[in-house]
Scaffold this active site. Sequence first.
Site, PDB file in Angstrom:
ATOM      1  N   HIS A  63      53.963 -64.908  21.629  1.00  0.00           N
ATOM      2  CA  HIS A  63      54.364 -65.570  20.365  1.00  0.00           C
ATOM      3  C   HIS A  63      53.550 -66.843  20.129  1.00  0.00           C
ATOM      4  O   HIS A  63      54.024 -67.759  19.462  1.00  0.00           O
ATOM      5  CB  HIS A  63      55.858 -65.908  20.358  1.00  0.00           C
ATOM      6  N   SER A  74      30.016 -79.691   8.492  1.00  0.00           N
ATOM      7  CA  SER A  74      30.556 -79.729   7.144  1.00  0.00           C
ATOM      8  C   SER A  74      29.651 -80.615   6.303  1.00  0.00           C
ATOM      9  O   SER A  74      29.086 -81.579   6.795  1.00  0.00           O
ATOM     10  CB  SER A  74      31.970 -80.303   7.195  1.00  0.00           C
ATOM     11  N   LYS A 104      32.921 -82.741  11.783  1.00  0.00           N
ATOM     12  CA  LYS A 104      33.249 -81.321  11.974  1.00  0.00           C
ATOM     13  C   LYS A 104      32.194 -80.526  12.730  1.00  0.00           C
ATOM     14  O   LYS A 104      31.002 -80.713  12.570  1.00  0.00           O
ATOM     15  CB  LYS A 104      33.457 -80.646  10.614  1.00  0.00           C
ATOM     16  N   GLU A 158      34.507 -66.903  12.875  1.00  0.00           N
ATOM     17  CA  GLU A 158      35.224 -66.790  11.596  1.00  0.00           C
ATOM     18  C   GLU A 158      34.635 -65.674  10.748  1.00  0.00           C
ATOM     19  O   GLU A 158      35.354 -64.851  10.164  1.00  0.00           O
ATOM     20  CB  GLU A 158      35.139 -68.105  10.820  1.00  0.00           C
TER      21      GLU A 158
END
Length: 474
Positions: A163, A284, A290, A297
């Site tokens: 979970h 970024s 970043k 992704e």
Amino acid sequence: MLPQLSRKQEAWSARFNEPMSDLVKRYTASVDFDKRLALFDIQGSVAHATMLNTCGLISNQDLADIERGMAQIKSEIDAGQFDWQLDLEDVHLNIERRLTELVGDAGKRLHTGRSRNDQVATDIRLYLRDRVDHITGLLCGLQTSLILMAEQHAQTIMPGFTHLQVAQPVTFGHHMMAYVEMFERDRERMVDLRKRINRLPLGAAALAGTTFPIDREQVARLLGFESVCRNSLDAVSDRDFAIEFCGAASLVMIHISRLSEELIIWMSPRFGFIDLADRFCTGSSIMPQKKNPDVPELARGKSGRVFGHLMGLMTLMKGQPLAYNKDNQEDKEPLFDTVDTLSDTLTIFADMVSGITVKADRMAEAAIEGYATATDLADALVRKGLAFRDAHEVVAHAVRYCVDQGATLESLNLQQLSEALSLAKHGHAQVVVDQALADSLTLKGSVNARSHVGGTSPDQVKAAVAQAKVRLSI
Ligand code: ARG
């Protein structure tokens, strides 16, 4: 006056009275994408011509001319000098027309006893067999990276999750080996589906077979097919093998996507379990701090595109009456894109996985802070005589005690542990709190204790690594 037919229509000109518009030509043509099959088309044609000659259907001179012409065409294609014409619809008509230009009548005899329907089915099978072998190798490559990572981190402890909540300690090596298992099944699937690709449609001609005395077995042998497709109607209309491949490819992408999701989560500073090499990340344009895990992704996103191709191919097939229908021309782009996406993804992932930096301290911290050894404590109490349900209750109180104190289970001294274990109504009256009990709370003690086949202990991980290395001949 005769109508101005296009070159494509000239192939069957006598039957037609009006030319095709440029738009319809573009709509019906496939050469822009099926030229990718060119070398397989040539290979299939040369095998077919060889058989026609063996069976006395074309002369030695014709065969020699066809071979010479095809060699020339191959070198023109290799050199990027072949003049592909949309007017000639597809790869097959383009090559046949050029052959006839080069060698004359022998080129016109090549199509004896075959049709583009069995020709294209043969080409796709040759293409896909080749790519499946390549992909099987790439799966091995990714497994190798995972296995070496597992070997290096057989002892590194991280929290295992259920979970997405901290559950029990596991070794990072064990976690890597879980993916080795998934990609092993993927490899088995590739090897298995290859058998169903590896059958020869040629000889089915348009749909019913041919009136010429051909030898299909010879063509199968020449092209390395295991056998011939047994039914001509099925031979020209079957695309199950392509659907099956896209199904297997989808499973690979599911596994890639799950791995990607984990890498993304682990790389988030909130977790900080790993770092990916800079060459797989981007920054970024606005936020200077970043470092984004772009490659995982994108892979997670690209899985959707592969599932889409599977769905597309299934839909393409479901309504088709026997035998060949032009719908089948639509099989190529999804299939090619699936092959490309899978090949690129697997190649990149093999490299990316070997470049993972593991932050063992952060992993251990997260396991300890998450009370990952609570089950071990309960198990230890069971060994001291408590029933498991009671032990579960006792430990739940002890965890609550830690939460209140801002402590971890591991940090409790014997006195505190004793106190923590006495809070439940089945408390420590029955339990002697000794060092052995305290040791069962450590991360190391926890993973070492799970030393059976399939367990997470470093010894078991090392054994699994050794077996996998033998399997893959690493
Ligand atoms: N370009 C066609 C395809 O990809 C080749 C077969 C065409 N056959 C036909 N009868 N029109 O399926």
